[in-house]
Motif scaffolding. Structure first.
Motif, PDB file in Angstrom:
ATOM      1  N   GLN A 184      28.906  53.810  18.904  1.00 30.38           N
ATOM      2  CA  GLN A 184      29.493  53.371  17.661  1.00 30.38           C
ATOM      3  C   GLN A 184      30.084  51.736  18.034  1.00 30.38           C
ATOM      4  O   GLN A 184      29.361  51.135  18.930  1.00 30.38           O
ATOM      5  CB  GLN A 184      30.027  53.881  17.452  1.00 30.38           C
ATOM      6  CG  GLN A 184      29.639  55.419  16.979  1.00 30.38           C
ATOM      7  CD  GLN A 184      30.522  56.981  17.101  1.00 30.38           C
ATOM      8  OE1 GLN A 184      30.207  57.460  17.769  1.00 30.38           O
ATOM      9  NE2 GLN A 184      31.839  56.519  16.353  1.00 30.38           N
ATOM     10  N   THR A 185      31.467  51.814  18.478  1.00 34.67           N
ATOM     11  CA  THR A 185      31.854  50.722  19.286  1.00 34.67           C
ATOM     12  C   THR A 185      32.672  50.361  20.285  1.00 34.67           C
ATOM     13  O   THR A 185      33.320  50.232  20.363  1.00 34.67           O
ATOM     14  CB  THR A 185      33.200  49.986  17.920  1.00 34.67           C
ATOM     15  OG1 THR A 185      34.172  51.490  17.775  1.00 34.67           O
ATOM     16  CG2 THR A 185      32.775  50.202  16.041  1.00 34.67           C
ATOM     17  N   ASP A 186      32.173  51.861  20.976  1.00 28.68           N
ATOM     18  CA  ASP A 186      32.368  51.637  22.707  1.00 28.68           C
ATOM     19  C   ASP A 186      31.588  50.807  22.798  1.00 28.68           C
ATOM     20  O   ASP A 186      30.135  51.185  23.064  1.00 28.68           O
ATOM     21  CB  ASP A 186      32.392  52.908  23.109  1.00 28.68           C
ATOM     22  CG  ASP A 186      32.702  53.133  24.597  1.00 28.68           C
ATOM     23  OD1 ASP A 186      32.887  51.734  25.258  1.00 28.68           O
ATOM     24  OD2 ASP A 186      32.545  53.882  24.847  1.00 28.68           O
ATOM     25  N   ILE A 187      31.250  49.952  23.217  1.00 22.50           N
ATOM     26  CA  ILE A 187      30.700  48.599  23.827  1.00 22.50           C
ATOM     27  C   ILE A 187      31.337  47.951  24.827  1.00 22.50           C
ATOM     28  O   ILE A 187      32.625  47.352  25.797  1.00 22.50           O
ATOM     29  CB  ILE A 187      30.540  46.830  22.835  1.00 22.50           C
ATOM     30  CG1 ILE A 187      30.240  47.885  20.637  1.00 22.50           C
ATOM     31  CG2 ILE A 187      29.183  46.207  22.863  1.00 22.50           C
ATOM     32  CD1 ILE A 187      29.359  46.938  20.268  1.00 22.50           C
ATOM     33  N   ILE A 188      30.445  47.705  26.195  1.00 19.54           N
ATOM     34  CA  ILE A 188      30.367  47.177  27.465  1.00 19.54           C
ATOM     35  C   ILE A 188      29.534  46.843  27.400  1.00 19.54           C
ATOM     36  O   ILE A 188      27.811  46.748  26.953  1.00 19.54           O
ATOM     37  CB  ILE A 188      31.021  48.202  28.124  1.00 19.54           C
ATOM     38  CG1 ILE A 188      30.555  49.542  28.330  1.00 19.54           C
ATOM     39  CG2 ILE A 188      32.411  49.202  27.441  1.00 19.54           C
ATOM     40  CD1 ILE A 188      30.527  50.613  29.269  1.00 19.54           C
ATOM     41  N   TYR A 189      29.862  45.949  28.983  1.00 15.19           N
ATOM     42  CA  TYR A 189      29.003  45.366  29.791  1.00 15.19           C
ATOM     43  C   TYR A 189      28.127  46.351  30.562  1.00 15.19           C
ATOM     44  O   TYR A 189      28.977  47.122  31.317  1.00 15.19           O
ATOM     45  CB  TYR A 189      29.587  44.161  30.737  1.00 15.19           C
ATOM     46  CG  TYR A 189      29.351  42.947  30.078  1.00 15.19           C
ATOM     47  CD1 TYR A 189      28.579  41.902  29.379  1.00 15.19           C
ATOM     48  CD2 TYR A 189      30.933  42.931  29.210  1.00 15.19           C
ATOM     49  CE1 TYR A 189      29.384  40.888  28.549  1.00 15.19           C
ATOM     50  CE2 TYR A 189      31.502  41.342  28.898  1.00 15.19           C
ATOM     51  CZ  TYR A 189      29.999  40.839  28.636  1.00 15.19           C
ATOM     52  OH  TYR A 189      30.886  39.657  27.360  1.00 15.19           O
ATOM     53  N   ALA A 208      28.615  35.440  28.360  1.00 14.45           N
ATOM     54  CA  ALA A 208      29.226  35.521  26.769  1.00 14.45           C
ATOM     55  C   ALA A 208      28.220  35.888  26.006  1.00 14.45           C
ATOM     56  O   ALA A 208      27.049  34.702  25.741  1.00 14.45           O
ATOM     57  CB  ALA A 208      29.791  34.655  26.740  1.00 14.45           C
ATOM     58  N   ILE A 209      27.898  36.395  24.730  1.00 11.40           N
ATOM     59  CA  ILE A 209      27.068  36.537  24.158  1.00 11.40           C
ATOM     60  C   ILE A 209      27.705  36.039  22.907  1.00 11.40           C
ATOM     61  O   ILE A 209      28.810  37.178  22.776  1.00 11.40           O
ATOM     62  CB  ILE A 209      26.194  37.767  24.155  1.00 11.40           C
ATOM     63  CG1 ILE A 209      25.833  37.810  26.064  1.00 11.40           C
ATOM     64  CG2 ILE A 209      25.110  37.854  22.860  1.00 11.40           C
ATOM     65  CD1 ILE A 209      24.631  36.524  25.703  1.00 11.40           C
ATOM     66  N   SER A 252      29.825  40.115  23.085  1.00 10.69           N
ATOM     67  CA  SER A 252      31.181  39.910  23.488  1.00 10.69           C
ATOM     68  C   SER A 252      32.412  39.944  23.049  1.00 10.69           C
ATOM     69  O   SER A 252      33.531  40.338  24.253  1.00 10.69           O
ATOM     70  CB  SER A 252      30.619  38.689  24.690  1.00 10.69           C
ATOM     71  OG  SER A 252      30.013  38.597  25.365  1.00 10.69           O
ATOM     72  N   SER A 253      32.720  39.620  22.525  1.00  5.11           N
ATOM     73  CA  SER A 253      33.891  39.770  21.384  1.00  5.11           C
ATOM     74  C   SER A 253      33.795  41.368  20.903  1.00  5.11           C
ATOM     75  O   SER A 253      35.311  41.531  21.377  1.00  5.11           O
ATOM     76  CB  SER A 253      34.170  38.967  20.029  1.00  5.11           C
ATOM     77  OG  SER A 253      33.367  39.179  19.150  1.00  5.11           O
ATOM     78  N   LEU A 254      33.505  41.983  20.992  1.00  6.98           N
ATOM     79  CA  LEU A 254      33.741  43.308  20.625  1.00  6.98           C
ATOM     80  C   LEU A 254      33.643  43.899  22.626  1.00  6.98           C
ATOM     81  O   LEU A 254      34.065  45.083  22.105  1.00  6.98           O
ATOM     82  CB  LEU A 254      32.569  43.994  20.071  1.00  6.98           C
ATOM     83  CG  LEU A 254      32.088  43.737  18.140  1.00  6.98           C
ATOM     84  CD1 LEU A 254      30.951  44.064  17.972  1.00  6.98           C
ATOM     85  CD2 LEU A 254      33.361  43.490  17.754  1.00  6.98           C
TER      86      LEU A 254
END
Length: 185
Positions: free
Chosen positions: A143-148, A176-177, A181-183
């Motif tokens: 979902q919007t749980d986005i991590i590296y 940075a992508i 990356s902003s998310l």
């Protein structure tokens, strides 16, 4: 990607008990890239040319049109749409959220479709197709749980399969992508 890095990735996959099929032929890689809508970065391309990880969670790039891969490809947008509808997700960089849900989803769709394509690596782990060069980070996208999840493909595999601590998988600052990356931030 160096031959040494490919060797290390293969060793990690083998040590973790991942089944490996023979690597993809050039025409198979091109079909997979066509399904994604973008060329694979050289490190992923080299790995998949050497061996194809198979089994639960691994995309079977010999069947790029499969329902499983199509779900993996659509999952980032589907997850963002879910959080817009159910969890009030709306980045300020997108401007004011329209009151109409369909209009909001159209804006989100346009942003995601303009972003670098995400290539499924394993489950909900993705490698961005841009820039098309070795060393892109691997993202975990739920979902919007986005991590590296790793600063590059090798670090990701070490984290996912070889017991490397998550923090150590990011020992090199991730590239940075655009958009993704902003998310994370």
């Amino acid at each position: 990607m160096t031959a040494q890095a490919t060797k290390m990735e293969l060793e990690i996959l083998k040590a973790a008990g991942v089944d490996l099929d023979p690597g993809l032929l050039e025409n198979e890689i091109q079909r997979a890239e066509s399904a994604v809508g973008a060329p694979f970065p050289p490190d992923l391309r080299t790995l998949l040319s050497d061996a194809l990880p198979v089994g639960r969670g691994w995309p079977n790039w010999r069947e790029p049109g499969s329902e499983t891969i199509q779900k993996q490809l659509s999952s980032p947008l589907d997850g963002i749409a879910f959080d817009i509808e159910n969890n009030a997700f709306w980045p300020s960089s997108w401007g004011t959220r329209p009151p109409d849900l369909n209009a909001a989803l159209d804006i989100a769709r346009a942003h995601v479709l303009a972003a670098p394509r995400l290539i499924p690596v394993f489950g909900h782990r993705y490698l961005p197709a841009e820039p098309c060069m070795a060393g892109n980070p691997v993202f975990s996208v739920h979902q919007t749980d986005i991590i590296y999840y790793g600063s590059n493909l090798l670090a990701y595999l070490r984290c996912e399969l070889d017991g490397l601590a998550h923090a150590d998988a990011l020992h090199v600052p991730p590239r940075a992508i655009r958009f993704w990356s902003s998310l994370v931030e």
